[in-house]
Write a protein that holds these residues in place. Structure first.
Motif, PDB file in Angstrom:
ATOM      1  N   ASN A 225     -78.533  65.733 -76.778  1.00 49.33           N
ATOM      2  CA  ASN A 225     -79.430  66.869 -77.055  1.00 49.33           C
ATOM      3  C   ASN A 225     -79.632  67.735 -75.816  1.00 49.33           C
ATOM      4  N   GLU A 226     -79.783  67.104 -74.651  1.00 50.72           N
ATOM      5  CA  GLU A 226     -79.970  67.864 -73.415  1.00 50.72           C
ATOM      6  C   GLU A 226     -78.712  68.643 -73.058  1.00 50.72           C
ATOM      7  N   LEU A 227     -77.543  68.024 -73.242  1.00 55.91           N
ATOM      8  CA  LEU A 227     -76.288  68.722 -72.966  1.00 55.91           C
ATOM      9  C   LEU A 227     -76.088  69.883 -73.947  1.00 55.91           C
ATOM     10  N   SER A 228     -76.446  69.681 -75.210  1.00 58.11           N
ATOM     11  CA  SER A 228     -76.320  70.760 -76.207  1.00 58.11           C
ATOM     12  C   SER A 228     -77.177  71.954 -75.816  1.00 58.11           C
ATOM     13  N   ALA A 229     -78.396  71.676 -75.343  1.00 56.90           N
ATOM     14  CA  ALA A 229     -79.280  72.764 -74.923  1.00 56.90           C
ATOM     15  C   ALA A 229     -78.692  73.506 -73.723  1.00 56.90           C
ATOM     16  N   ALA A 230     -78.091  72.757 -72.781  1.00 53.33           N
ATOM     17  CA  ALA A 230     -77.482  73.391 -71.606  1.00 53.33           C
ATOM     18  C   ALA A 230     -76.287  74.253 -72.007  1.00 53.33           C
ATOM     19  N   ILE A 231     -75.461  73.751 -72.924  1.00 52.58           N
ATOM     20  CA  ILE A 231     -74.299  74.517 -73.395  1.00 52.58           C
ATOM     21  C   ILE A 231     -74.748  75.780 -74.113  1.00 52.58           C
ATOM     22  N   GLU A 232     -75.876  75.688 -74.820  1.00 54.63           N
ATOM     23  CA  GLU A 232     -76.412  76.846 -75.525  1.00 54.63           C
ATOM     24  C   GLU A 232     -76.921  77.910 -74.553  1.00 54.63           C
TER      25      GLU A 232
END
Length: 286
Positions: free
Chosen positions: A53-60
């Motif tokens: 979830n944290e990586l997804s937010a960073a990619i976003e």
């Protein structure tokens, strides 16, 4: 640890986390923006889900190309698991992270890696190959619907393109093109919004300095209020996005026996609980 050749890559910023390190920079000569995430995922299924979830937010949030590698402590299907039992929940979470983030897996052909020589890690050669893991979902935020150019970006994505084949495949192709169009529009809109916010802050600071010596003229006062209104509107849209993300996170994690679930339960208990006073705090009046 991440190492790069300064003749090829120029690092600009970093994001440090206990389970991953992100290096943001530009490829020299081309000017392309590149984000490299070096991951070492935990063993726990719930802890890994938090990392995804944290990586997804960073990619976003970050623009440019993305390369995510490292030790994920997860597999995508049973064929990748040897001498151990497949955890379906872990595999599902990992695949959802890859799909939702728009990532592609690169296969290792032949030998798993080149000769390690003096190191206990072997360098890996990446060769692209298209693999179909199904349609890629994409997220649309409610705040986008009122932004300038959103509708036009959707319509432009499908202009002048003829689709043939099965109806479900045609729909998947359309969604893929819309996703690409919206992603390009989102990056441009985010940059434009950031520039407008910086200009608004600078103008307000300039007018606030003037207010220390004299009152504002009618035109200056109007400018101050309009810039303030713009910043509040940008902040409102960010709040809408955060609220929508939190609802998505609850939909994914809310029914699991996770830290996220227990935190909400404990918060609800604290709000609804009736505080009983200790004996020493009870006062009797006659």
């Amino acid at each position: 640890m991440c190492i790069w050749d300064t003749r090829v890559f120029e690092a600009v910023s970093f994001v440090k986390n206990i389970y991953f390190l992100i290096v943001n920079g530009k490829i020299k000569g081309s000017g392309l923006e590149l984000n490299v995430a070096n991951v070492y995922a935990p063993e726990s299924v719930n802890a890994k889900l938090g990392v995804w979830n944290e990586l997804s937010a960073a990619i976003e949030d970050y623009t440019g190309l993305w390369l995510v590698g490292g030790d994920f402590n997860a597999v995508r299907d049973s064929s990748e698991r040897r001498n151990s039992r497949l955890n379906l929940s872990c595999t599902t979470n990992f695949n959802n992270f890859i799909f939702n983030s728009g990532l592609l897996e690169y296969d290792l052909k032949g030998r798993r890696a080149l000769s390690a020589s003096y190191s206990d890690h072997g360098p890996i050669l990446l060769i692209t190959r298209a693999r179909n893991f199904g349609a890629k979902p994409f997220r649309v935020f409610n705040s986008w619907l009122g932004k300038e150019g959103y509708k036009e970006a959707v319509e432009k994505s499908l202009e002048g393109i003829n689709f043939t084949g099965q109806p479900d495949l045609i729909l998947a192709q359309k969604f893929s093109l819309i996703r690409k169009g919206l992603k390009a529009w989102r990056d441009e809109a985010k940059k434009k919004e950031g520039d407008l916010a910086n200009l608004a802050v600078a103008k307000m600071e300039e007018l606030e300095n003037i207010m220390e010596t004299r009152g504002l003229l009618e035109e200056e006062e109007w400018s101050y209020l309009e810039n303030k209104k713009l910043l509040l509107e940008i902040e409102r849209r960010k709040t809408m996005d955060l609220k929508q993300r939190s609802r998505t996170k609850w939909a994914l994690d809310g029914d699991e026996n996770s830290k996220f679930f227990h935190a909400h339960v404990n918060a609800r208990k604290a709000i609804n609980g009736i505080v009983t006073p200790r004996f020493s705090e009870i006062f009797v009046f006659f």
